[in-house]
Design a protein around this motif. Structure first.
Motif, mmCIF file in Angstrom:
data_model
loop_
_atom_site.group_PDB
_atom_site.id
_atom_site.type_symbol
_atom_site.label_atom_id
_atom_site.label_comp_id
_atom_site.label_asym_id
_atom_site.label_seq_id
_atom_site.Cartn_x
_atom_site.Cartn_y
_atom_site.Cartn_z
ATOM 1 N N VAL A 16 0.707 -1.173 -0.068
ATOM 2 C CA VAL A 16 -0.106 -0.030 0.094
ATOM 3 C C VAL A 16 0.689 1.298 0.008
ATOM 4 C CG1 VAL A 16 -1.775 1.216 1.549
ATOM 5 C CG2 VAL A 16 -2.022 -1.257 1.014
ATOM 6 N N ALA A 17 1.996 1.223 0.844
ATOM 7 C CA ALA A 17 2.894 2.345 0.880
ATOM 8 C C ALA A 17 3.492 2.572 -0.521
ATOM 9 C CB ALA A 17 3.915 2.207 2.042
ATOM 10 N N SER A 18 4.076 1.587 -1.282
ATOM 11 C CA SER A 18 4.653 1.844 -2.619
ATOM 12 C C SER A 18 3.414 2.189 -3.601
ATOM 13 C CB SER A 18 5.334 0.636 -2.851
ATOM 14 O OG SER A 18 4.451 -0.505 -2.864
ATOM 15 N N GLY A 19 2.451 1.750 -3.131
ATOM 16 C CA GLY A 19 1.199 2.048 -4.417
ATOM 17 C C GLY A 19 0.900 3.369 -4.384
ATOM 18 N N VAL A 20 0.682 4.075 -2.986
ATOM 19 C CA VAL A 20 0.309 5.344 -2.931
ATOM 20 C C VAL A 20 1.397 6.302 -3.366
ATOM 21 C CG1 VAL A 20 -0.269 6.925 -0.982
ATOM 22 C CG2 VAL A 20 -1.495 4.931 -1.103
ATOM 23 N N GLN A 96 11.292 4.037 4.110
ATOM 24 C CA GLN A 96 10.840 5.530 4.090
ATOM 25 C C GLN A 96 9.525 5.535 3.425
ATOM 26 O OE1 GLN A 96 12.955 7.590 5.464
ATOM 27 N NE2 GLN A 96 11.700 9.275 5.448
ATOM 28 N N SER A 97 8.899 4.992 2.471
ATOM 29 C CA SER A 97 7.629 4.941 2.043
ATOM 30 C C SER A 97 6.733 4.840 3.239
ATOM 31 C CB SER A 97 7.420 4.181 0.956
ATOM 32 O OG SER A 97 8.308 4.355 -0.291
ATOM 33 N N LYS A 98 6.820 3.598 3.958
ATOM 34 C CA LYS A 98 5.998 3.287 4.887
ATOM 35 C C LYS A 98 5.907 4.337 6.049
ATOM 36 C CE LYS A 98 7.006 -1.892 5.327
ATOM 37 N NZ LYS A 98 7.518 -2.770 6.206
ATOM 38 N N LEU A 99 7.076 5.008 6.410
ATOM 39 C CA LEU A 99 6.978 6.006 7.176
ATOM 40 C C LEU A 99 6.135 7.194 6.856
ATOM 41 C CD1 LEU A 99 8.243 7.091 9.987
ATOM 42 C CD2 LEU A 99 10.045 8.101 8.554
ATOM 43 N N GLU A 100 6.529 7.411 5.606
ATOM 44 C CA GLU A 100 5.578 8.776 4.964
ATOM 45 C C GLU A 100 4.106 8.323 4.943
ATOM 46 O OE1 GLU A 100 7.423 9.159 0.837
ATOM 47 O OE2 GLU A 100 9.519 9.743 1.708
ATOM 48 N N PHE A 101 4.115 7.012 4.566
ATOM 49 C CA PHE A 101 2.469 6.709 4.534
ATOM 50 C C PHE A 101 2.049 6.913 5.810
ATOM 51 C CE2 PHE A 101 -0.809 3.360 4.896
ATOM 52 C CZ PHE A 101 -1.551 3.798 3.606
ATOM 53 N N ALA A 198 2.612 -2.083 18.052
ATOM 54 C CA ALA A 198 2.798 -0.750 18.423
ATOM 55 C C ALA A 198 4.325 -0.338 18.676
ATOM 56 C CB ALA A 198 1.953 -0.346 19.922
ATOM 57 N N MET A 199 4.736 -1.197 19.106
ATOM 58 C CA MET A 199 6.318 -0.987 19.302
ATOM 59 C C MET A 199 7.153 -1.070 18.164
ATOM 60 S SD MET A 199 7.288 -2.978 22.994
ATOM 61 C CE MET A 199 8.804 -1.971 23.207
ATOM 62 N N ARG A 200 6.545 -2.010 17.028
ATOM 63 C CA ARG A 200 7.112 -1.933 15.801
ATOM 64 C C ARG A 200 6.882 -0.524 15.080
ATOM 65 N NH1 ARG A 200 4.918 -7.283 13.876
ATOM 66 N NH2 ARG A 200 6.564 -8.754 14.638
ATOM 67 N N LEU A 201 5.657 -0.058 15.290
ATOM 68 C CA LEU A 201 5.700 1.302 14.604
ATOM 69 C C LEU A 201 6.617 2.258 15.025
ATOM 70 C CD1 LEU A 201 1.541 1.250 14.499
ATOM 71 C CD2 LEU A 201 3.354 1.089 12.567
ATOM 72 N N ILE A 202 6.724 2.543 16.452
ATOM 73 C CA ILE A 202 7.490 3.476 17.050
ATOM 74 C C ILE A 202 9.067 3.331 16.710
ATOM 75 C CG2 ILE A 202 7.945 2.466 19.588
ATOM 76 C CD1 ILE A 202 6.671 6.210 18.981
ATOM 77 N N LYS A 203 9.344 1.939 16.545
ATOM 78 C CA LYS A 203 10.593 1.688 16.172
ATOM 79 C C LYS A 203 10.981 2.324 14.771
ATOM 80 C CE LYS A 203 13.164 -2.145 17.174
ATOM 81 N NZ LYS A 203 13.218 -3.760 17.178
ATOM 82 N N LEU A 204 10.011 2.139 14.010
ATOM 83 C CA LEU A 204 10.030 2.541 12.832
ATOM 84 C C LEU A 204 10.277 3.904 12.426
ATOM 85 C CD1 LEU A 204 9.644 2.310 9.372
ATOM 86 C CD2 LEU A 204 7.286 2.684 9.675
ATOM 87 N N VAL A 205 9.411 4.570 13.322
ATOM 88 C CA VAL A 205 9.615 6.294 13.330
ATOM 89 C C VAL A 205 11.082 6.329 13.938
ATOM 90 C CG1 VAL A 205 8.896 8.391 14.464
ATOM 91 C CG2 VAL A 205 7.132 6.396 13.944
#
Lengths: 400, 108
Positions: A16-20, A96-101, A198-205
């Motif tokens: 989805v992130a790459s598609g958007v 990076q795309s996932k983070l931007e998304f 949730a921890m995966r998300l904050i690690k991504l950030v």
């Protein structure tokens, strides 16, 4: 079906992130439909026990073809588009795309609840079933929320400062974690998967975003401290264990150390936030050997400062508990009686549970039992009912 | 962040109050808890249906003596759009209507 869910959790956000990124937010609905189709086809192969690496390669190739085909229907691809398409799947670019998304999901026109529903669906790859169980919400509500969110995200909005988006994201990640940490239904007691996600998300950030601030570190610290308690929160029989009766030797020391590391990064004497205070409170519990040696005065003081920023029924209750330990039952009772949120508290099982403990400490067993019974009538959770029943039995033993 | 007042009008009949059965209160509490967690809740109360009037004029209108507003919840939100989205998730919307108004911060 299981294979579909597994693949969705693993690849949906990448697709989805790459598609958007390639087709734009106006195509979000199409991108999501294409992503589900792609995963559905790959999952049928996974069910036939194809090699996982083969499946991944096949899935990504199928996705590229779909994006290319979609792009071609809108406009002719330029020669360099092929390179752009391949570049999208470079691991660093994908992160990076996932983070931007993820940041783009955090529009200020969406409610906090809708934000977490969309993030769980589009970034964590949860199905509607998963979300329904995790948030105790009907599928109709999920559909309604997702439709509203998509329509808002598709609109061109004025430039929103990155700091605003980051603040919204902190709240969303914090909430996802808390939905996992706090019990919401009998089927969903201590949902560790939500906490992990949730921890995966904050690690991504933390890993991919240059604009992180003290709250990013504070939210991570908070999650580390809370996650450390997981092994000791529920007994083998499924009973809720109070903080007092937790076997703290089971607490994960590595996570506590990690929490302290992130809390130090978050600390700024000139700036405060709810997350910093909440993480600091969790750290005081985390470093104490037991309830008796816990620095309750420090916890009570931190709650007082937290209430200056944010006073609500939940912080009132927690501060009252800290006052009980630090200053005794009379002061805790006096504090609760002054609460501005009395009408909400009076209908909350935790409030009556705490009053039961306060009156028990004051030696008024009759009042203690009355409040435990009220708490029992207000909770719908089986584990909490068992907890309050134990409290009533113990109190009766004390009175005989 | 801006502050808003969420006014909950329950039911079509003026004066119909929030039902005191557990389900109504529980669903409202769950909503308040969610708002507390996301940092949007400031304060609020459920309001009784019978109003006592203070007026410079004689007041005999029985219907107006019963307030159609059954709960006032003060929230913070990033803007009015988000405030409306939050209000849309109020469980009592199903049998009533909800109004969102900005709190005016005035200074003389």
């Amino acid at each position: 079906m299981k294979a579909f869910h597994l693949l969705r959790r693993e690849y949906y956000s990448s697709l989805v992130a790459s598609g958007v990124k390639l087709l734009g937010w106006s195509s979000i609905t199409t991108v999501e439909e294409l992503a589900d189709e792609t995963i559905s086809i790959a999952s049928s192969k996974l069910n036939q026990e194809f090699d996982k690496i083969y499946i991944k390669d096949e899935l990504l190739q199928d996705w590229k073809n779909r994006l290319r085909s979609r792009r071609n229907t809108d406009e002719s691809m330029q020669p360099d588009d092929q390179a752009q398409l391949n570049e999208l799947f470079d691991e660093a670019v994908l992160q990076q795309s996932k983070l931007e998304f993820l940041l783009e999901c955090c529009a200020p026109t969406i409610s906090p609840r809708s934000q977490i529903i969309f993030i769980l669906n589009a970034v964590c790859g949860y199905s509607k079933d998963d979300i329904s169980v995790a948030l105790v919400i009907s599928e109709a509500e999920i559909d309604d929320s997702l439709d509203r969110t998509r329509s808002k995200l598709m609109k061109v909005t004025p430039l929103i400062p990155q700091s605003t988006k980051l603040n919204i994201l902190h709240t969303a990640i914090y909430e996802i974690f808390m939905y996992g940490y706090l019990p919401t239904s009998d089927d969903n007691y201590a949902n560790g998967q939500l906490c992990v996600d949730a921890m995966r998300l904050i690690k991504l950030v933390l890993q991919s975003y240059a604009g992180i601030d003290q709250d990013t570190h504070a939210v991570m610290a908070l999650m580390c401290f809370y996650s450390a308690r997981f092994p000791a929160r529920v007994s083998a029989q499924g009973e809720i264990l109070e903080l007092e009766t937790n076997d703290r030797s089971l607490w994960d020391k590595d996570l506590i150390s990690m929490g302290i590391y992130y809390l130090k990064l978050a600390y700024d004497s000139n700036k405060t936030s709810r997350y910093v205070f909440e993480a600091a409170i969790a750290s005081v519990h985390g470093i104490a050997d037991d309830v008796l040696s816990t620095n309750w005065q420090a916890i009570s003081g931190l709650y007082e400062r937290l209430e200056d920023i944010q006073s609500n029924p939940s912080t009132n209750l927690k501060r009252a508990e800290a006052i009980l330990h630090a200053n005794g039952p009379k002061e805790a009772l006096a504090y609760l009686q002054k609460s501005l949120h009395g009408s909400w508290l009076r209908n909350h099982s935790d409030y009556h549970g705490l009053l039961g403990i306060i009156y028990s400490t004051l030696g008024d067993g009759t009042m203690a039992i009355a409040h435990y019974e009220k708490a029992l009538s207000l909770t719908a959770l089986r584990a909490e009912k068992e907890y309050f029943n134990r409290k009533i039995s113990n109190q009766k033993v004390l009175m005989n | 962040m801006q502050e808003f007042m969420v006014l909950i009008f329950r039911g079509q009949i003026p004066g119909e109050g929030i039902s005191e059965d557990h389900q109504d209160v529980r669903s409202l509490l769950a909503w308040i808890e969610r708002l507390s967690r996301s940092g949007n809740f400031i304060a609020g109360e459920i309001i009784g249906k019978d109003a006592s009037m203070a007026s410079a004029h004689q007041f005999n209108d029985e219907a107006s003596m019963q307030s159609p507003v059954n709960a006032c919840i003060r929230i913070t939100a990033l803007n009015v759009d988000q405030a409306v989205e939050i209000a849309n998730e109020c469980p009592l919307k199903v049998n009533g209507t909800i109004q969102v108004r900005p709190v005016t911060m005035f200074q003389l």
